[in-house]
Design an enzyme around this catalytic site. Structure first.
Site, PDB file in Angstrom:
ATOM      1  CG  ASN A 137     -34.867 117.954  95.138  1.00 48.83           C
ATOM      2  OD1 ASN A 137     -35.868 117.258  94.949  1.00 48.83           O
ATOM      3  ND2 ASN A 137     -34.870 119.256  94.969  1.00 48.83           N
TER       4      ASN A 137
ATOM      5  CE1 TYR B 213     -37.236 116.719  88.026  1.00 48.03           C
ATOM      6  CE2 TYR B 213     -35.019 116.259  88.826  1.00 48.03           C
ATOM      7  CZ  TYR B 213     -36.121 117.098  88.738  1.00 48.03           C
ATOM      8  OH  TYR B 213     -36.081 118.323  89.347  1.00 48.03           O
TER       9      TYR B 213
ATOM     10  CG  HIS C  33     -20.210 111.431  93.752  1.00 52.96           C
ATOM     11  ND1 HIS C  33     -20.781 111.988  92.651  1.00 52.96           N
ATOM     12  CD2 HIS C  33     -19.480 110.390  93.305  1.00 52.96           C
ATOM     13  CE1 HIS C  33     -20.417 111.302  91.574  1.00 52.96           C
ATOM     14  NE2 HIS C  33     -19.619 110.330  91.947  1.00 52.96           N
TER      15      HIS C  33
ATOM     16  CB  SER D 276     -22.065 107.764  95.450  1.00 53.35           C
ATOM     17  OG  SER D 276     -21.559 106.960  94.431  1.00 53.35           O
TER      18      SER D 276
ATOM     19  CD  GLN E 135     -18.053 106.531  94.905  1.00 53.19           C
ATOM     20  OE1 GLN E 135     -19.217 106.752  94.707  1.00 53.19           O
ATOM     21  NE2 GLN E 135     -17.231 106.171  93.924  1.00 53.19           N
TER      22      GLN E 135
ATOM     23  CG  HIS F 133     -60.420  79.716  88.320  1.00 54.34           C
ATOM     24  ND1 HIS F 133     -61.185  80.669  88.932  1.00 54.34           N
ATOM     25  CD2 HIS F 133     -59.226  80.313  88.057  1.00 54.34           C
ATOM     26  CE1 HIS F 133     -60.485  81.794  89.040  1.00 54.34           C
ATOM     27  NE2 HIS F 133     -59.295  81.603  88.519  1.00 54.34           N
TER      28      HIS F 133
ATOM     29  CD  GLN G  14     -42.278 121.832  90.547  1.00 52.52           C
ATOM     30  OE1 GLN G  14     -42.362 121.195  91.595  1.00 52.52           O
ATOM     31  NE2 GLN G  14     -41.426 122.844  90.401  1.00 52.52           N
TER      32      GLN G  14
ATOM     33  CG  ASP H 134     -18.409 107.501  87.857  1.00 51.15           C
ATOM     34  OD1 ASP H 134     -19.294 106.679  88.151  1.00 51.15           O
ATOM     35  OD2 ASP H 134     -17.650 108.021  88.696  1.00 51.15           O
TER      36      ASP H 134
ATOM     37  CD  GLU I 210     -23.333 103.808  93.706  1.00 47.06           C
ATOM     38  OE1 GLU I 210     -22.825 104.370  94.695  1.00 47.06           O
ATOM     39  OE2 GLU I 210     -23.897 104.428  92.783  1.00 47.06           O
ATOM     40  CG  HIS I 211     -19.160 102.537  92.433  1.00 45.53           C
ATOM     41  ND1 HIS I 211     -19.690 103.616  93.124  1.00 45.53           N
ATOM     42  CD2 HIS I 211     -19.637 102.626  91.171  1.00 45.53           C
ATOM     43  CE1 HIS I 211     -20.460 104.321  92.312  1.00 45.53           C
ATOM     44  NE2 HIS I 211     -20.452 103.745  91.124  1.00 45.53           N
TER      45      HIS I 211
ATOM     46  CD  GLU J 100     -55.610  77.187  94.175  1.00 42.51           C
ATOM     47  OE1 GLU J 100     -56.102  78.089  93.466  1.00 42.51           O
ATOM     48  OE2 GLU J 100     -54.380  77.004  94.292  1.00 42.51           O
TER      49      GLU J 100
END
Lengths: 435, 435
Positions: free
Chosen positions: B213, B129, B261, B236, B258, B419, B190, B360, B326-327, B414
């Site tokens: 989104n 996506y 963003h 981020s 940063q 088995h 969709q 990046d 994250e960074h 068991e």
């Protein structure tokens, strides 16, 4: 039990129906689970004790939530020596196979002068959920805890519901053998919430694994993101590809070993030999007359079982890949060659002397495997579930001069000016200095 | 922007508040997304065309859902050569680092005579996506598609919304360079539903990756289980550990890179040097006067930015691990040694000449990384996201004799009799034969 044949015109429609029937399981416990998690977050141990009194008829205090080491020792001592030996053999084999999986770090300097790294580190703490009552399987404790220990996880916190206060010696022995560091006698969504968010008595963990009922599965879904979870397992499945040179009773027992798990379990036989298929179906019926779990296994076989007649083993391989089964038994001559053609399966059991049950206990590979055709994209439990990667980039002025300008160009094209400037300002400084 | 100091009594409470503020993002789009997915499953292409007309003001037919190869060529040809070169350099470096990650299969016979295997195979098909409009980043296309190609995925199907029919040449060029096999001009929930369940025009995929989104994220959550998904990314983040020997403006630009963003992004400076901290804060204010995305970056810095004064670098390492960012930028002497002490971070950028923006675009490691402290248990995108494991066990009579009895004992303990019998009946047959 459904009978399909690739030689019949209806085959594609029948097979598609078989695939579609293994869709997701809907649950309607979203709201009660949401309430339980909110209560645990708000009231911690107190809520945990309340729920345990209500659901498990067990009165606990903050002091007795955790099962004391002496209690674990005393319970484990009740296990017969031959069973302890069996658990230890299983543990040794599982540990050894998972140790062989441990991945390598990367650390190298490339031709542009950048040093790139990828480092695997273990999670600090994991939670292991173990169902209570009949579904409390010591083998599951080994299969969930040992990969965490091999990965290097420091804390392995186990939660097991103990209705009416009854402890399961074999489960506690398995926990001890697997290096579980702490055991709490709580279960349900409340245990998952406590592991995820922590209480005064139970420090929070980073990832929760292990099977459970619909409440446990929904609780794992809801805490996902705050902590990691393993995949939500669907009903168990086996696909058995067998030629006519097998003993029908052995194949029938293998089918029933899957069917006895759960009324929703699925056992499928794929064979090119119609007469053999009939013999297996007859043998299943005979075994069901005496099998202790015949009620469950019979229901599973009737509702979800299938026998698929194929024209040749090429068709069998194609269908096995389309079924992407949790377990695949290959009971053929040249079973290794057939197995090599399988792209989608959780685990493959190769040869007439290798029933799937070997893998449930003492094979070495994990028995926690992707169900419901998710082997198309998912894998069994492994050390990778208890490790994470941190990548790194190191560079001095030379590397930055080599790759920086392209970075500036791309950042500007994306309209991220501070990104571009953070590189460009350093390049400008280097230019000033080299003048 | 918050100022914290480990020397102050309030520090633990302040720091805990900073951690807690990065919790999960709640969305209220569950129901509309459920409806969209149901429509796509019921009406396929027709529903996809209807939604695209309504949301993207774009009239499509089954023939024009997919962007034709000639259209891709024509759009990609509009990209200036220097930008194409930058994309190609980035692609080469990303591909090379991800190729180095490719894991090894296992296949060995152990001392009990069982042959154990672990085989990595690529997914058959993945969906990528790509958001439309301003957030359509060509670098994201490279970072998501190239690991799939390196892993060996056959089909890489991309969906990108094209409001009013406008195509993005750089995104299409990046797709072409990364080996994307097909591109559809649809977006939103969709598109995710179409990728997951398939339509007449879009064959279904096995896993869906890429940012989007709230609708896209919720759609991914809802199709999870039927297909695999990547993690749902939060805002981020960067943590910068810097001593006073840095140029304040460079550190300010790194923080702003940063912050620009997203208004929810978080930039944190950790330093032992109070005077330097003040210089950086002043430099941020100065840069915000001219930065094109000052409105976003300023909001992020004001609401989520933080400067943490520490007494020494030991404290800095401890806090960096607790933030599990994250960074992480390490702008210190002996930056490598400091980085080696970090257990929890998505990616580390080592040295004063290595701003995060390098990673990046052109570093090589992936820029899709775990946010919101999930680096405690999660990892960045990699070839592992596009591979799955199948384990195998092969044994003949000898191996079964060695491990079978323990399997029988555990299965009986068991209560799983079929088995036990599936192993025991084979052992009995072997005994008969050897008599």
């Amino acid at each position: 039990m459904k009978r399909l044949s690739t030689a019949e015109a209806a085959f594609e429609a029948d097979f598609a129906a078989l695939l579609a029937a293994r869709g997701g399981i809907e649950t309607s416990v979203t709201e009660p689970v949401r309430a339980i998690i909110a209560e645990i977050r708000a009231r911690g141990d107190t809520a945990l004790i309340d729920y345990t009194a209500r659901f498990d008829r067990l009165a606990l205090t903050a002091e007795t939530l955790r099962i004391a080491p002496e209690e674990i020792e005393a319970e484990a001592a009740k296990v017969p020596p031959e069973l302890l030996d069996a658990l230890r053999l299983a543990a040794t084999r599982i540990e050894s196979f998972h140790r062989a999986q441990m991945p390598q770090d990367l650390h190298y300097t490339d031709d542009a002068g950048l040093t790139l790294g990828l480092r695997w580190t273990a999670l600090d703490a994991v939670g292991l959920y173990v169902p209570g009552g009949k579904a409390a399987y010591p083998s599951s404790v080994l299969m969930n805890a040992l990969p965490a220990r091999v990965a290097g996880v420091g804390r392995i916190a186990m939660c097991v519901p103990c209705p009416d206060g009854v402890l399961n010696p074999l489960v506690l022995a398995a926990a001890k053998i697997s290096g579980v560091t702490e055991i709490y006698r709580v279960g349900g969504a409340q245990a998952v919430a406590a592991l995820a968010y922590g209480t005064t008595t139970i420090p929070p963990v980073d990832r929760i694994v292990g099977p459970g009922n619909a409440y446990v599965a929904e609780a794992k879904r809801q805490v996902f993101g705050h902590v990691g979870i393993d995949s939500i397992a669907g009903p168990s499945e086996v696909v058995i590809v067998a030629d006519g040179r097998n003993e029908p009773r052995l194949v029938a027992l293998d089918l029933l070993a899957q069917a006895e798990h759960d009324e929703l379990a699925q056992a499928v036989l794929i064979t090119p030999d119609a007469s053999f298929a009939g013999q297996v179906v007859a043998a299943v019926a005979r075994e069901l007359e005496t099998l202790p779990r015949a009620a469950i296994a019979g229901r599973s076989w009737a509702d979800h079982g299938a026998v698929i007649l194929v024209r040749d083993l090429d068709e069998a391989a194609t269908l096995a890949n389309r079924l992407a089964s949790e377990h695949l038994e290959v009971l053929l001559d040249n079973a290794e060659a057939f197995a090599a053609r399988i792209r989608h399966a959780g685990a493959i059991f190769i040869g007439r002397w290798c029933p799937e049950a070997v893998g449930d206990y003492v094979g070495g590979p994990n028995h926690v495997l992707p169900t419901s055709r998710t082997a198309r994209f998912a894998s069994g439990l492994s050390v990778f579930d208890f490790l994470k990667r941190t990548t790194s980039i190191a560079t001095g002025p030379d590397g930055l001069r080599r790759v920086g300008p392209a970075g500036v160009a791309l950042a500007e094209a994306e309209g991220l000016n501070a990104h571009a400037m953070s590189i460009a300002a350093r390049l400008a400084l280097l230019n000033e200095r080299s003048v």
